[in-house]
Design a protein around this motif. Structure first.
Motif, PDB file in Angstrom:
ATOM      1  N   PRO A  15       0.829  -1.205   0.000  1.00  0.00           N
ATOM      2  CA  PRO A  15       0.000   0.000   0.000  1.00  0.00           C
ATOM      3  C   PRO A  15       0.867   1.260   0.000  1.00  0.00           C
ATOM      4  O   PRO A  15       1.886   1.332   0.681  1.00  0.00           O
ATOM      5  CB  PRO A  15      -0.806  -0.118   1.300  1.00  0.00           C
ATOM      6  N   PHE A  58      -9.569  -2.275  -0.115  1.00  0.00           N
ATOM      7  CA  PHE A  58      -9.373  -3.036  -1.351  1.00  0.00           C
ATOM      8  C   PHE A  58     -10.491  -4.078  -1.371  1.00  0.00           C
ATOM      9  O   PHE A  58     -10.708  -4.798  -0.402  1.00  0.00           O
ATOM     10  CB  PHE A  58      -8.010  -3.731  -1.346  1.00  0.00           C
ATOM     11  N   GLY A 106      -1.175   0.747   5.925  1.00  0.00           N
ATOM     12  CA  GLY A 106      -0.124   1.494   5.255  1.00  0.00           C
ATOM     13  C   GLY A 106       1.166   1.555   6.047  1.00  0.00           C
ATOM     14  O   GLY A 106       1.292   0.970   7.131  1.00  0.00           O
ATOM     15  N   ASP A 144      -9.401  -0.837  -6.025  1.00  0.00           N
ATOM     16  CA  ASP A 144      -8.148  -0.633  -5.298  1.00  0.00           C
ATOM     17  C   ASP A 144      -8.019   0.827  -4.869  1.00  0.00           C
ATOM     18  O   ASP A 144      -7.922   1.727  -5.715  1.00  0.00           O
ATOM     19  CB  ASP A 144      -6.980  -1.029  -6.199  1.00  0.00           C
ATOM     20  N   THR A 148      -5.628   1.485  -2.392  1.00  0.00           N
ATOM     21  CA  THR A 148      -4.427   1.366  -1.568  1.00  0.00           C
ATOM     22  C   THR A 148      -3.249   2.178  -2.089  1.00  0.00           C
ATOM     23  O   THR A 148      -2.268   2.369  -1.377  1.00  0.00           O
ATOM     24  CB  THR A 148      -3.987  -0.101  -1.483  1.00  0.00           C
ATOM     25  N   GLY A 201      -1.249   1.069  -4.277  1.00  0.00           N
ATOM     26  CA  GLY A 201      -0.183   0.097  -4.465  1.00  0.00           C
ATOM     27  C   GLY A 201      -0.023  -0.247  -5.932  1.00  0.00           C
ATOM     28  O   GLY A 201      -0.900   0.021  -6.757  1.00  0.00           O
ATOM     29  N   SER A 246      -6.432   1.447   4.181  1.00  0.00           N
ATOM     30  CA  SER A 246      -7.104   1.714   2.917  1.00  0.00           C
ATOM     31  C   SER A 246      -7.886   0.485   2.468  1.00  0.00           C
ATOM     32  O   SER A 246      -7.595  -0.646   2.859  1.00  0.00           O
ATOM     33  CB  SER A 246      -6.112   2.151   1.837  1.00  0.00           C
ATOM     34  N   VAL A 265      -1.505  -8.579   1.317  1.00  0.00           N
ATOM     35  CA  VAL A 265      -2.625  -7.998   0.569  1.00  0.00           C
ATOM     36  C   VAL A 265      -3.309  -9.074  -0.263  1.00  0.00           C
ATOM     37  O   VAL A 265      -4.543  -9.180  -0.296  1.00  0.00           O
ATOM     38  CB  VAL A 265      -2.142  -6.849  -0.337  1.00  0.00           C
ATOM     39  N   LYS A 276      -0.528   4.341   0.667  1.00  0.00           N
ATOM     40  CA  LYS A 276      -1.111   5.303   1.597  1.00  0.00           C
ATOM     41  C   LYS A 276      -0.583   5.042   3.008  1.00  0.00           C
ATOM     42  O   LYS A 276      -0.271   3.909   3.369  1.00  0.00           O
ATOM     43  CB  LYS A 276      -2.633   5.201   1.573  1.00  0.00           C
TER      44      LYS A 276
END
Length: 315
Positions: free
Chosen positions: A43, A51, A75, A137, A139, A141, A49, A87, A45
């Motif tokens: 991630p 997902f 995060g 998503d 995130t 990422g 977050s 994740v 952030k």
């Protein structure tokens, strides 16, 4: 005469009962024929977050079902930040948990995470067709989506990239307020690459999501802006983490590539990745042909009896 009529009625009823119970479908869809894999990144952030993903499938020749999985990832500023493998594991568990409310015989997909690896795959079970998968998503990422070696065009899988404001998600509406028509992205950018080739970067500062999508389409010749959604975000009413369509997205209807990678580097934005599999080769059920044959035979017998039968004349 009465006995013969009763016999014809009996035969007709028997054939009807036989046809209703003779439900055989040939060529059941093999497991793993339809599958989509995501390689998950860490991630971007700082806090927690969202997902999530939604899969929709069809029992061969029958009704469709849907499942949504929701998870939160941590995060870099959290005590235990989530890495790529975690994740992926959370996504697989979330989708599997989403199917618990359904009867076991209705659960038509598998969500599998390769232990310790930053990847998870959604695939169909035997006798089911997977035809819609959405990844939401938020995130920030780096995520790569592929079909386990197949190209999207060869597999006839359409792809949609929908850039959205994170705060506009219904699930998070109580925590933020944003006017999509007047507000722009907070800053950063979006990186996208096809088949791992040269990455294109889109600056997002002050731009609306529609302007960002237009920039993506202009830099990727295989993409085109569409004002209509590739498919509805949900059919079963689970809209906890979804938002109404904002009227614009980038569609790749014939993408001659085996993977697409996207990383959102703007905390105010998220990416909805949609994958639409073909649903045109459903196995043909034998029920209707057999029923028509049996009913046709019964009808011919009745016609012969009433119009072709002549009682034997007495001497």
């Amino acid at each position: 005469m009465t006995k013969k009529i009763s016999f014809v009625v009996f035969i007709t009823t028997f054939l009807l009962m036989l046809s209703s119970s003779f439900h055989v479908a040939y060529g059941a869809t093999p497991s793993g024929r339809d599958q989509i894999r995501v390689h998950t990144g860490e991630p971007g952030k700082p806090g927690d977050s969202l997902f999530s993903l939604t899969a929709r499938w069809r029992i061969d020749g029958d009704v469709t079902y849907e499942s949504t999985g929701i998870t939160f990832v941590s995060g870099v500023e959290r005590p235990k930040p989530s890495n790529g493998p975690e994740v992926a594991k959370k996504l697989a568990i979330a989708l599997s948990d989403g199917m618990i409310k359904q009867y076991p015989s209705w659960r038509g997909v598998d969500a599998v995470n390769v232990s310790g690896q930053p990847e998870m795959t959604v695939s169909n079970k035997e006798g089911f067709t997977l035809f819609k998968v959405t990844f939401r998503d938020y995130t920030n990422g780096k995520m790569t989506y592929d079909l386990h070696g197949k190209s999207f065009s060869a597999a006839k899988v359409a792809v949609s990239v929908d850039i959205v404001y994170s705060a506009a998600v219904e699930y998070l509406a109580a925590f933020a307020d944003i006017d999509e028509k007047t507000s722009g992205a907070s800053g950063g950018g979006i990186d996208i690459s096809i088949d791992g080739d040269q990455t294109i970067s889109i600056a997002t500062q002050g731009k609306t999501t529609a302007q960002i999508e237009q920039a993506i389409a202009s830099k990727l010749s295989s993409g085109q802006i569409s004002s209509s959604v590739l498919y509805d975000h949900t059919r079963d009413g689970d809209a906890r983490n979804s938002k109404p369509y904002d009227g614009s997205s980038v569609h790749f209807l014939n993408l001659p590539a085996k993977s697409i990678t996207i990383q959102v580097n703007d905390p105010s934005l998220g990416a909805l990745m949609k994958f639409k599999f073909p649903d045109e080769d459903a196995p043909v059920s034998l029920v209707k042909p057999i029923m028509f044959i049996l009913l046709g035979g019964a009808g011919i017998a009745l016609l012969w009896f009433f119009f072709g039968f002549k009682p034997k004349e007495e001497d």
